[in-house]
Design an enzyme around this catalytic site. Structure first.
Site, mmCIF file in Angstrom:
data_model
loop_
_atom_site.group_PDB
_atom_site.id
_atom_site.type_symbol
_atom_site.label_atom_id
_atom_site.label_comp_id
_atom_site.label_asym_id
_atom_site.label_seq_id
_atom_site.Cartn_x
_atom_site.Cartn_y
_atom_site.Cartn_z
ATOM 1 N N LYS A 209 0.877 -0.778 0.045
ATOM 2 C CA LYS A 209 -0.060 -0.121 -0.029
ATOM 3 C C LYS A 209 1.473 1.359 -0.165
ATOM 4 C CE LYS A 209 -4.116 0.959 -0.295
ATOM 5 N NZ LYS A 209 -4.748 1.321 -1.720
ATOM 6 N N SER A 409 -8.648 -0.661 -5.707
ATOM 7 C CA SER A 409 -8.884 -0.392 -3.935
ATOM 8 C C SER A 409 -10.270 0.289 -3.316
ATOM 9 C CB SER A 409 -7.817 1.523 -3.280
ATOM 10 O OG SER A 409 -7.536 0.805 -1.474
#
Length: 618
Positions: A209, A409
């Site tokens: 991430k 996401s």
């Protein structure tokens, strides 16, 4: 005393008359403006609808600006305002991908349109998935027996991708084909934040991430560098593969490497057009005069004799189909997702949820296609959309997700309730991870002599940007992020009929292209919007249907104000162009950062399922 009252009376009398005059003049001016605009709209729309085409007419795909799924302002007022305010040919213009598709498909079946001219000089670019979709329809146009010609002084990568579908590519003598490759680039703020004495508190789950890295590092981490390198290599290979097929030459001939390109240019004494011809990037070097005469022979001369018979895509009238009872709702999620209603540059969770709810209660809507072109955003907003999709699916209306250039996401979060998920080979998806960011400025304030003090009933009673974050709140934030991540994982596992362990292996914020995502079970089929619509009709058991585009309705005042803003923005961009080249604006996966700064960080828990790295893909 009597004179005083007369004076007061006269002042009052003339003040009333003056106010009345101002009001009358203002109303009349507004009325005249309204009449002018109404007449302009009528003439503009009636002209486009009644214009007759010659039997041999070329449609000119003179794209200007960028291509997006959903322009900021959509509709007939938008088209007129562009002519009124002279923003129609601006390089900031937004073109609807689906309008372009409809124009090309209607022209394919129009007996008056006998060919297509790709005039792409003012086309800035788009994401690769959108370009591939347009390319598919260009191939349909050719398969209908109609020829395509590409004409330009130069081609950047996005322009050349579309030009490669042409039967013949023209380049002027001093022109060039600008093939460079794909890169990622972003700014890092750690040292800046330290110098400004800003405390950045990061909470995240997911090794890959990378959205938070610019705030905590001064350079890209090794594992993110490795992943992004793999990603752009695959995108570039996909780009070269399609062009090599279109041009019937090898990938090595399309891009032999920068050193060999330099050697070739030296051998051609820097003649970029001759080099492009030798490498079979183009078919002919010719002047505009020669090209125009050639086009006159093919399409005939126009009435004035000044050019060949042609009509711009912006003037070509697309026929509106008759409304039918069986409808498929098309709802676009285009841009980062924020909590609440839409804001400029972002999609509001409330706005999308209301559109889905409207489709659920519309008896004519039998299925929904959710077009997702988003890097995600607020967890709260994404969950609101997801729940509405579950509700419409429970109401017996199938849901199909069509992924655009990016559905990562939170963009993937909202895709999970679908009966089927369809993406292109070049779609960026996955990035299953959560993060939170809280900045505090107590050190910055201390450095200039401003101090904060107070009391509260608990350590977290006064969470403020001017005070340090309490340990209890830090622990609470990390718990929120961890919980949201596990919820994300379990949601994906349930929707994709996999175990949590299976999803853990491909999560951690890892980004996938479409053809990898299908191998990992994150999507169902490789395809585009056409395939998604076909799947929706199949699931809804429809033999005939009409598409119902759930677009925002705007009035003419909104459009005029927005287009005026674009004029100002265009002036600023043109000034900046003296210092910053915008040629490859959308050709690379640009990750610089205006979007990071402009994104509305408004999630109630400060938790985000967002892939900032690919905001500029939009």
């Amino acid at each position: 005393m009597q004179n005083v009252w007369k004076t007061i009376y006269r002042v009052f009398k003339y003040s009333i008359r003056t106010l009345y005059l101002i009001r009358t003049v203002t109303i009349n001016i507004l009325f005249i403006i309204f009449i002018i605009i109404s007449i302009g709209i009528y003439l503009n729309l009636s002209d486009s609808s009644t214009a007759s085409l010659s039997k041999h007419t070329a449609l000119i795909l003179d794209l200007s600006g960028i291509i997006v799924d959903k322009p900021v302002t959509y509709g007939k007022f938008h088209k007129f305002s562009q002519h009124l305010l002279n923003t129609n040919r601006s390089n900031t213009k937004e073109n609807s991908l689906f309008d372009i598709i409809n124009i090309l498909r209607q022209a394919k079946n129009d007996p008056c349109i006998t060919g297509l001219i790709l005039s792409l000089k003012n086309f800035s670019g788009s994401n690769q998935a959108s370009l591939e979709y347009i390319g598919k329809v260009l191939r349909e146009f050719k398969d209908a027996g109609k020829l395509i010609y590409a004409i330009s002084d130069y081609y950047n990568q996005s322009q050349y991708f579309l030009a490669s579908y042409a039967n013949k590519i023209y380049l002027t003598p001093h022109g060039f084909v600008d093939l460079r490759g794909i890169s990622t680039n972003k700014l890092y703020y750690k040292s800046l934040l330290n110098n400004l004495k800003i405390n950045t508190h990061i909470f995240r789950v997911g090794t890959y991430k990378s959205a938070v890295e610019p705030f905590i590092q001064d350079q890209m981490s090794d594992h993110v560098r490795h992943e992004e390198k793999q990603l752009i290599n695959r995108l570039w290979n996909q780009y070269l593969k399609i062009i090599s097929i279109n041009r019937n030459i090898t990938r090595q001939e399309i891009f032999p490497g920068i050193n060999k390109i330099l050697d070739g240019l030296y051998q051609m004494q820097g003649d970029t057009a001759a080099y492009a011809l030798k490498n079979k990037w183009i078919d002919e070097i010719a002047s505009h005069f020669f090209i125009e005469n050639t086009m006159k022979k093919i399409f005939g001369s126009n009435k004035e004799g000044t050019s060949f018979n042609a009509i711009s895509m912006y003037d070509y009238n697309v026929i509106t189909p008759i409304e039918k009872n069986n409808q498929i709702a098309i709802i676009c999620v285009n841009g980062p997702i924020v909590d609440g209603p839409d804001i400029p540059g972002a999609i509001g969770g409330d706005t999308i949820a209301n559109k889905i709810r409207s489709a659920r209660f519309n008896p004519k809507v039998k299925a929904i296609v959710l077009r997702v072109n988003s890097p995600g955003g607020s967890v709260n907003a994404a969950e609101l959309i997801r729940l509405e999709l579950i509700a419409i699916r429970n109401a017996g209306k199938p849901v199909v997700v069509s992924m655009g250039g990016i559905a990562a996401s939170g963009g993937y979060w909202i895709s999970t309730p679908a009966n089927a998920i369809i993406a292109s080979n070049s779609t960026i998806t996955g990035s299953i991870g959560i993060f939170g960011i809280v900045n505090t400025f107590e050190k910055s304030l201390d450095s200039i002599g401003i101090h904060n003090d107070g009391v509260g009933t608990s350590p977290i009673a006064n969470i403020s940007i001017t005070t340090p974050l309490p340990t209890e709140y830090i622990n609470m934030m990390q718990l929120y992020v961890n919980t949201s991540y596990h919820y994300f994982i379990s949601t994906v596992a349930t929707s994709r009929c996999k175990t949590i362990e299976d999803i853990q292996k491909i999560a951690q914020g890892h980004v996938w292209l479409g053809y990898d995502a299908i191998k990992n079970g994150l999507i169902d089929t490789i395809g585009d919007l056409d395939d998604a619509i076909n799947k929706a009709t199949e699931l809804a058991h429809l033999t005939e249907y009409q598409l119902n585009w759930y677009e925002d309705k705007v009035n003419w005042i909104d459009v005029i104000l927005q287009q005026t803003n674009k004029v100002v923005y265009t002036i600023i961009i043109n000034l900046l162009n003296h210092y910053v080249s915008l040629t490859n604006f959308n050709e690379n996966i640009k990750t610089n950062n205006p979007n990071i700064l402009n994104f509305s960080w408004n999630d109630p828990k400060h938790c985000y399922a967002l892939d900032l790295d690919y905001l500029m893909q939009l």
